[in-house]
Write an enzyme that holds these catalytic residues in place. Structure first.
Site, PDB file in Angstrom:
ATOM      1  N   GLU A  44       0.830  -1.206   0.000  1.00  0.00           N
ATOM      2  CA  GLU A  44       0.000   0.000   0.000  1.00  0.00           C
ATOM      3  C   GLU A  44       0.864   1.255   0.000  1.00  0.00           C
ATOM      4  O   GLU A  44       0.716   2.147   0.826  1.00  0.00           O
ATOM      5  CB  GLU A  44      -0.962   0.001   1.185  1.00  0.00           C
ATOM      6  CG  GLU A  44      -2.032  -1.065   1.101  1.00  0.00           C
ATOM      7  CD  GLU A  44      -3.111  -0.911   2.146  1.00  0.00           C
ATOM      8  OE1 GLU A  44      -4.283  -0.781   1.749  1.00  0.00           O
ATOM      9  OE2 GLU A  44      -2.796  -0.909   3.355  1.00  0.00           O
ATOM     10  N   HIS A  45       1.792   1.319  -0.951  1.00  0.00           N
ATOM     11  CA  HIS A  45       2.616   2.501  -1.106  1.00  0.00           C
ATOM     12  C   HIS A  45       3.223   2.510  -2.507  1.00  0.00           C
ATOM     13  O   HIS A  45       3.163   1.525  -3.239  1.00  0.00           O
ATOM     14  CB  HIS A  45       3.722   2.566  -0.042  1.00  0.00           C
ATOM     15  CG  HIS A  45       4.681   1.420  -0.089  1.00  0.00           C
ATOM     16  ND1 HIS A  45       4.681   0.406   0.860  1.00  0.00           N
ATOM     17  CD2 HIS A  45       5.662   1.102  -0.969  1.00  0.00           C
ATOM     18  CE1 HIS A  45       5.624  -0.461   0.563  1.00  0.00           C
ATOM     19  NE2 HIS A  45       6.234  -0.066  -0.541  1.00  0.00           N
ATOM     20  N   ALA A  46       3.801   3.624  -2.853  1.00  0.00           N
ATOM     21  CA  ALA A  46       4.583   3.758  -4.085  1.00  0.00           C
ATOM     22  C   ALA A  46       5.951   4.303  -3.716  1.00  0.00           C
ATOM     23  O   ALA A  46       6.153   4.833  -2.613  1.00  0.00           O
ATOM     24  CB  ALA A  46       3.885   4.691  -5.073  1.00  0.00           C
TER      25      ALA A  46
END
Length: 317
Positions: free
Chosen positions: A224-226
């Site tokens: 749940e990140h970039a």
């Protein structure tokens, strides 16, 4: 037949029979408030919202634009309610733009339902729901993602949309920009099997770090990140794990279930890992050493960064 005490109701909104809206409530344009709905004072309802029958919106509830709230959905605003003891302030519960909540769902105080998320009928939501996620059950857990097609891979069960199975050595092209699947070699003899990857031939970058993810409860979601600059290469060396990649416009879901299958996630692509099998071991190779500043952990910030990058690229063209 409705009791409407608020003057802050937008043009085109309709409030049906036996509903009661208190003076402090604010309702946007073109909303549809169905029969037997109660809306307290400190409540905000956005534009084009539908509130179906039998719903009560208590102080602290915030409903953004284009939200659907199904029949008999239950909101609450006090984690420890006691008779005749009113807290100084109520906990805010927020439903972000475009989300949908199925009939009979229950939302605990203070949760946020992410933009375009779907809460299934009867779910009990005790934690925040990420944008685009589909949640079900008690307690609610993520079962999938909205508008995220499963990518058919050789050897996996094909979706109903694919009539012909993929050739054994063929890998599909992903719709997410710059994310790619890679087939790793496999060598088998009497001593067992070996798979490997070489920089340039299989790995599209020079790794500077690796880490492994394992012993993850199957209902937990990771990632749940970039990353702003870091590339990642994912291989599920044992078991299986579902991966969602998102470039801000398109999303794909891939089941990594073979040590011969690698997924390259480039910078500025949102990544999610979920549906871990009990024996899953996920190996991640990274192009850079760890830097907290390289992470984008908020989806709204990610979308804003993608928009900014596109605007900058357009200005240079």
């Amino acid at each position: 037949m409705a009791l409407l005490e608020s003057a802050a109701v937008g043009e085109g909104s309709r409030i049906w029979a036996f509903s009661h809206v208190l003076p402090g409530a604010r309702i946007g344009r073109d909303a549809n408030i169905c029969d037997h709905v109660f809306i307290e004072n400190d409540v905000e309802v956005g534009d084009r919202v539908t509130i179906k029958c039998g719903v009560q919106l208590w102080d602290g509830v915030r409903i953004e634009d284009d939200v659907f709230v199904g029949p008999n959905v239950t909101f609450s605003n006090d984690p420890f309610p006691r008779s005749k003891q009113r807290p100084e302030t109520f906990v805010q519960t927020r439903v972000r733009q475009g989300a949908s909540i199925g009939s009979g769902a229950t939302l605990r105080p203070g949760v946020t339902i992410g933009a375009r998320a779907l809460v299934m009928d009867g779910a009990v939501v005790s934690r925040d729901v990420p944008p685009n996620a589909i949640v079900a059950g008690n307690p609610a857990h993520i079962t999938g993602y909205v508008d995220t097609p499963h990518v058919d891979l050789p050897g996996q069960v094909s979706s109903a949309t694919r009539a012909v199975a993929l050739p054994a050595d063929s890998l599909p092209q992903l719709s997410v920009a710059r994310a790619t699947l890679h087939r790793l070699p496999k060598i088998v003899d009497l001593r067992g099997a070996l798979s490997f990857g070489e920089i340039g031939s299989h790995l599209p970058f020079q790794p500077q770090r690796f880490f492994m993810v394992y012993d993850v409860p199957s209902r937990e979601v990771r990632g749940e990140h970039a990353h702003r600059a870091c590339h990642q290469f994912l291989v599920c060396v044992k078991g299986s794990v579902g991966i969602v990649v998102d470039d801000g416009q398109h999303r794909d879901e891939i089941l990594l279930d073979s040590a011969r299958l690698g997924l390259h996630i480039p910078p500025m692509v949102w990544g999610i890992q979920y549906q871990f099998s009990p024996d899953a071991v996920l190996l991640v190779l990274a192009s850079d050493t760890y830097s907290a500043e390289d992470y984008i952990r908020n989806y709204d910030e990610f979308l804003a960064a993608v928009k900014e990058a596109k605007a900058a690229a357009g200005a240079q063209a």
